[in-house]
Write an enzyme that holds these catalytic residues in place. Structure first.
Site, PDB file in Angstrom:
ATOM      1  N   TYR A  64       0.829  -1.174  -0.011  1.00 10.94           N
ATOM      2  CA  TYR A  64      -0.075  -0.136  -0.182  1.00 10.94           C
ATOM      3  C   TYR A  64       0.816   1.354  -0.148  1.00 10.94           C
ATOM      4  O   TYR A  64       1.899   1.448   0.723  1.00 10.94           O
ATOM      5  CB  TYR A  64      -0.996  -0.060   1.178  1.00 10.94           C
ATOM      6  CG  TYR A  64      -1.928   1.131   1.504  1.00 10.94           C
ATOM      7  CD1 TYR A  64      -2.912   1.616   0.517  1.00 10.94           C
ATOM      8  CD2 TYR A  64      -1.590   2.175   2.304  1.00 10.94           C
ATOM      9  CE1 TYR A  64      -3.890   2.299   0.586  1.00 10.94           C
ATOM     10  CE2 TYR A  64      -2.535   3.281   2.312  1.00 10.94           C
ATOM     11  CZ  TYR A  64      -3.492   3.505   1.437  1.00 10.94           C
ATOM     12  OH  TYR A  64      -4.384   4.563   1.521  1.00 10.94           O
ATOM     13  N   ASP A 110       9.152   2.864   0.152  1.00 10.12           N
ATOM     14  CA  ASP A 110       8.140   3.544   0.743  1.00 10.12           C
ATOM     15  C   ASP A 110       8.381   3.206   2.148  1.00 10.12           C
ATOM     16  O   ASP A 110       8.011   2.293   2.593  1.00 10.12           O
ATOM     17  CB  ASP A 110       6.747   3.042   0.173  1.00 10.12           C
ATOM     18  CG  ASP A 110       5.611   3.700   1.142  1.00 10.12           C
ATOM     19  OD1 ASP A 110       5.948   4.401   1.982  1.00 10.12           O
ATOM     20  OD2 ASP A 110       4.406   3.465   0.722  1.00 10.12           O
ATOM     21  N   LYS A 170       3.753   9.059   8.806  1.00  9.93           N
ATOM     22  CA  LYS A 170       3.423   8.532  10.160  1.00  9.93           C
ATOM     23  C   LYS A 170       4.522   9.175  11.231  1.00  9.93           C
ATOM     24  O   LYS A 170       4.458  10.300  11.650  1.00  9.93           O
ATOM     25  CB  LYS A 170       3.576   7.227  10.037  1.00  9.93           C
ATOM     26  CG  LYS A 170       2.473   6.746   9.058  1.00  9.93           C
ATOM     27  CD  LYS A 170       2.048   5.108   9.144  1.00  9.93           C
ATOM     28  CE  LYS A 170       0.842   4.763   8.317  1.00  9.93           C
ATOM     29  NZ  LYS A 170       0.862   4.407   7.309  1.00  9.93           N
TER      30      LYS A 170
END
Ligand code: PLP
Length: 429
Positions: A144, A239, A267
């Site tokens: 994702y 990522d 995050k």
């Protein structure tokens, strides 16, 4: 536990917000039942609107690696807010956070801040295309990278939890430029590079996957991927929205000993405020506007409140790198404790762990990619999730999510979690 007020608030929310939530996985659809509305949180604990106290294994899906309402972060935000919340002009604190991030992470010279992990990955791919002059990208099934169009092709996380890994609304034109490979399957990448020779701008990967549960890259796979990208003039994008500043100061690049060409963050880098970022060596980053032709911008990018939270968070991690070891030890303790209970009770399972990322899959087969992750028994998972929740343990409400441990968790919390599993284990069969 009683969740009366949460359920009532959810009914009201659903009248005005699609599905009652602003991000799908919050809705508990995969496990059934109503989501819990939180009132406040401190350290490792959530306090909900019904007065329940929960031990939190999500920590806002990763950002709060030092626990909720961490004082240095909260104080930085309060002090900063008093001076104004947004200017649309450069501020010194942006450079401070950029300098610190660049000093902590290997192989990056410059960093650009955005507002989410989605934006970071979307912009990284545009930059890779602009830099290489090529159009296609390779991603891996079950990974994702946020919800921008190019990535909603066999996406992980909520996209797969809700059965829409390929979302309606993504045009064929966009989808044809995203090629799909299998995680831990270097041969599948090699085949794509042969069939699309000279057309691939970038390979984007979660270097340790966390959106199909936690999946560890096999050593020859990740090393081979690096070598293949170099050989074919393809940029390797890590990522690190989940792994950055979690697996160590230098994230997965450092933990795996592999250099990426472009790295994305989110995050932890925002300390609980909306921050994403992408970074690379200078000759790549200088292709970005205003120095270069690749356009990218944001009204609230580098927002001073968000920067102050990120700066306070990274400063703590930079000063106390022992935190990463402490977290990994706690995660390993939890892993062993849960494993012990599952083995004793004869419940088929796999536990995958890397640093402070961990997940349980209720299957006999090793979980190494999306296909094997999807074989987990979802009925067992639901019983496990609700059984733990009934005893105040808040786990990710989908088998396709990693747990995110935070350093405020005590060994007593971990013991309580393990004991709870022991308590409910008989019901899982
Ligand atoms: C969370 C996540 C994203 C998306 O970040 P948002 O801030 O939710 O847009 C992208 N990539 C990975 C690996 C993630 O875990």
């Amino acid at each position: 536990m009683i969740y009366k007020r949460s359920s009532a608030l959810f009914v009201e929310a659903k009248k005005y917000i699609p599905g009652g939530v602003n991000s799908p996985v919050r809705a508990f659809k995969a496990v059934g039942g109503d989501p819990i509305f939180v009132k406040k949180a401190k350290g490792a604990y959530l306090y909900d609107v019904d007065g329940n106290k929960l031990i939190d294994y999500i920590a806002s899906w990763g950002p709060l690696i030092l626990g909720h309402a961490y004082e240095p972060v909260i104080n930085a935000v309060i002090e900063r807010a008093k001076k104004g919340t947004s200017f649309g002009m450069p501020t010194e604190i942006e450079t401070e956070l950029a300098k610190l991030a660049v000093s902590m992470v290997p192989n990056i010279d410059k960093i650009r801040f955005v507002n989410s992990g989605t934006e970071a990955c979307m912009s990284a791919v545009r930059l890779a295309r602009g830099y290489t002059g090529k159009d296609k990208i390779i991603k891996f099934a079950g990974c994702y990278h946020g919800h921008s169009d190019s990535f909603l092709i066999q996406a992980g996380s909520g996209a797969v939890t809700f059965g829409s890994p390929n979302s309606p609304g993504v045009t064929q034109g966009t989808a044809k430029d995203t090629l799909l490979a299998g995680y831990n399957d270097l041969e599948s990448v090699r085949e794509l590079t042969v069939a699309n020779k000279g057309e691939i701008a970038a390979v984007i990967i979660e270097p340790v996957a966390g959106n199909m549960g936690c999946i560890i890259p096999q050593e020859d796979f990740i090393k081979g991927l690096r070598a293949l990208c170099t050989q074919e003039n393809i940029l390797l994008i890590f990522d690190e929205v989940m792994t950055g500043f979690r697996l160590g100061k230098g994230g997965a690049q450092e933990a795996l000993g592999i250099a990426a060409d472009i790295v994305t963050f989110g995050k932890v880098i925002g300390g609980g405020l909306p921050v994403g970022a992408f970074a690379a060596r200078e000759d790549i980053m200088d292709h970005l506007a205003p120095d270069g032709p690749v356009y990218q911008a944001g009204t609230l990018s580098g927002n001073p409140l968000a920067m102050s939270a990120g700066l306070a968070m990274l400063t703590e991690l930079d000063k106390n790198p022992g935190i990463f070891r402490s977290l990994a030890e706690k995660t390993s303790y939890l892993h062993e404790g849960l494993e012990d209970v599952l083995v004793k009770n004869d419940i088929p399972h796999q536990i995958n762990r890397f640093g402070s990322m961990v997940s349980i899959h209720f299957t006999d087969e090793p979980v190494i990619d999306f296909k094997t992750s999807a074989k987990g028994n979802n009925d067992t998972f639901k019983k496990y999730f609700h059984g733990m929740l009934d005893h105040g343990i808040y786990l990710p409400p989908s088998a396709f999510e990693s747990y995110f441990l935070n350093d405020a968790l005590s060994y007593a919390d971990l013991d309580k979690t393990i004991l709870t599993l022991q308590h409910i284990a008989a019901d899982l069969k």
